[in-house]
Design an enzyme around this catalytic site. Structure first.
Site, short mmCIF file in Angstrom:
data_model
loop_
_atom_site.label_atom_id
_atom_site.label_comp_id
_atom_site.label_asym_id
_atom_site.label_seq_id
_atom_site.Cartn_x
_atom_site.Cartn_y
_atom_site.Cartn_z
N GLN A 159 0.84 -1.19 0.00
CA GLN A 159 0.00 0.00 0.00
C GLN A 159 0.88 1.25 0.00
O GLN A 159 1.72 1.44 0.88
CB GLN A 159 -0.92 0.03 1.22
CG GLN A 159 -1.94 1.17 1.13
CD GLN A 159 -2.77 1.33 2.37
OE1 GLN A 159 -2.25 1.78 3.40
NE2 GLN A 159 -4.05 0.97 2.32
N TYR A 200 -5.96 10.83 4.54
CA TYR A 200 -4.65 11.11 3.95
C TYR A 200 -4.80 11.84 2.60
O TYR A 200 -5.91 12.16 2.17
CB TYR A 200 -3.85 9.82 3.83
CG TYR A 200 -3.48 9.24 5.19
CD1 TYR A 200 -2.75 9.99 6.11
CD2 TYR A 200 -3.89 7.96 5.57
CE1 TYR A 200 -2.43 9.48 7.36
CE2 TYR A 200 -3.58 7.44 6.82
CZ TYR A 200 -2.84 8.21 7.71
OH TYR A 200 -2.53 7.70 8.95
N ARG A 202 -7.57 1.66 -2.04
CA ARG A 202 -8.34 1.75 -0.79
C ARG A 202 -9.02 3.11 -0.78
O ARG A 202 -8.37 4.14 -0.73
CB ARG A 202 -7.45 1.57 0.45
CG ARG A 202 -8.25 1.82 1.74
CD ARG A 202 -7.58 1.24 2.99
NE ARG A 202 -8.27 0.02 3.41
CZ ARG A 202 -8.18 -0.49 4.64
NH1 ARG A 202 -7.42 0.08 5.55
NH2 ARG A 202 -8.83 -1.59 4.95
N GLY A 252 -9.06 -7.41 10.43
CA GLY A 252 -7.96 -6.54 10.82
C GLY A 252 -7.43 -6.77 12.21
O GLY A 252 -6.48 -7.53 12.43
N ARG A 253 -8.05 -6.13 13.19
CA ARG A 253 -7.49 -6.13 14.55
C ARG A 253 -7.38 -7.53 15.14
O ARG A 253 -6.46 -7.82 15.91
CB ARG A 253 -8.34 -5.23 15.45
CG ARG A 253 -8.31 -3.77 15.05
CD ARG A 253 -6.94 -3.17 15.17
NE ARG A 253 -6.73 -2.06 14.24
CZ ARG A 253 -5.59 -1.40 14.10
NH1 ARG A 253 -4.53 -1.74 14.82
NH2 ARG A 253 -5.48 -0.43 13.22
#
Length: 326
Positions: A99, A171, A220, A313-314
């Protein structure tokens, strides 16, 4: 369904489980890969065996660094560092995309300097607010597109199976997409979704030239901000149609100025209302992440046609043996 294969461009994945990009803090303070980082990814590729790992966000320029321990691929001398990571994943039978990111107004470069964005607007995301940035000129946009291209070429030399462009979580590219931070009036401005995604789509086209026609290219997208005046789920559907036409091979959907959470929605797959609409509108594979912690959750979301792939994910971040324990 989770164990069904799926093909992203010309790359067949052994299942539909994805480990999405998550910052580990295991790189050095100048963004170099460490043995601990390589071991971290090897362990997850070996034991939980996702069909795809998307490497944590990696800065394309030092001025666009999001944190001290963010990985960097801003220069050729980082290629060997990344080869350690791809080798670690490939030897465990995994596939991995890199990424690529520029933090824009949220940057914390190693040397203090002026931050840049779509417009001179402070980020509404408090944790990323570094003050009022300077709006990029069109010439600077072209220069940063070149930096994305150079970083993508390095990723290929480092052995990555594909590349993902980061346009989410507040971002830089998300700062152009979101009406909360884009106040421009030129062709990159907020008037239309075509304009708001122009920087991203031009970058996709340029990166495609660097990685070749056979290599998967993902995006993404911070599809919705879930805030008054921000990007909506309907915006995300239109944006994904444009991104598909621009050559995106995988649409990895997350939040925009709300980051990777959705306020008031703790349920598994909390971006599912958005990915379901996108999946119905495009033929490009769609990836859903957010709050998925069990295999049962992942199977249900696939069965409900919320997405084509599911990111855990987590739970994977905490437990390399998630597949065995879920």
């Amino acid at each position: 369904m989770l164990d069904q294969t799926i093909t992203i461009r010309n790359l067949e994945l052994k299942n539909r489980l994805v480990m999405p990009p998550m910052h580990t803090g295991l790189a050095t303070e100048d963004g170099r890969a460490t043995e601990a980082l390589a071991d971290y990814y090897h362990e997850r590729a070996e034991h939980s065996a996702p069909g795809l790992i998307i490497m944590e966000h990696t800065c394309i320029t030092e001025a666009g660094r999001a944190s001290k321990t963010q990985l960097s691929i801003a220069a050729d001398d980082r290629i060997d560092d990344h080869r350690k990571l791809t080798d670690a994943i490939h030897t465990a039978g995994g596939r991995v995309f890199l990424q690529l990111n520029h933090a824009g107004a949220a940057a914390q470069p190693l040397q203090p300097r002026e931050n840049v964005s779509a417009s001179a607007v402070a980020l509404p995301l408090g944790k990323l607010n570094r003050g009022v940035p300077r709006a990029l000129t069109k010439e600077e946009i072209r220069i940063l597109q070149d930096r994305f291209v150079e970083a993508a070429a390095r990723a290929m030399r480092a052995g990555y199976d594909g590349v993902e462009i980061h346009s989410a979580h507040g971002y830089l590219l998300d700062q152009f997409y979101s009406p909360l931070t884009n106040r421009r009036t030129d062709e990159y401005g907020a008037q239309t979704i075509e304009n708001r995604t122009r920087f991203l789509r031009e970058t996709l086209s340029a990166v495609r030239g660097a990685i070749g026609s056979d290599t998967p290219l993902a995006v993404r997208l911070g599809g919705a901000d879930y805030a008054p005046g921000g990007a909506t789920e309907e915006d995300a559907v239109e944006a994904c149609r444009l991104l598909e036409a621009a050559g995106a091979d995988l649409l990895d959907i997350s939040g925009g100025m709300c980051s990777y959470v959705r306020p008031g929605h703790p349920e598994a797959g909390y971006f599912g209302s958005m990915t379901e609409k996108i999946k119905a509108a495009v033929s490009t594979p769609v990836l859903l992440t957010g709050g998925v912690t069990t295999r049962a959750d992942a199977e249900r979301l696939l069965a409900e046609q919320k997405a084509d792939l599911i990111g855990v994910g987590r739970a994977l971040f905490k437990d390399a043996h998630w597949r065995e324990h879920s």
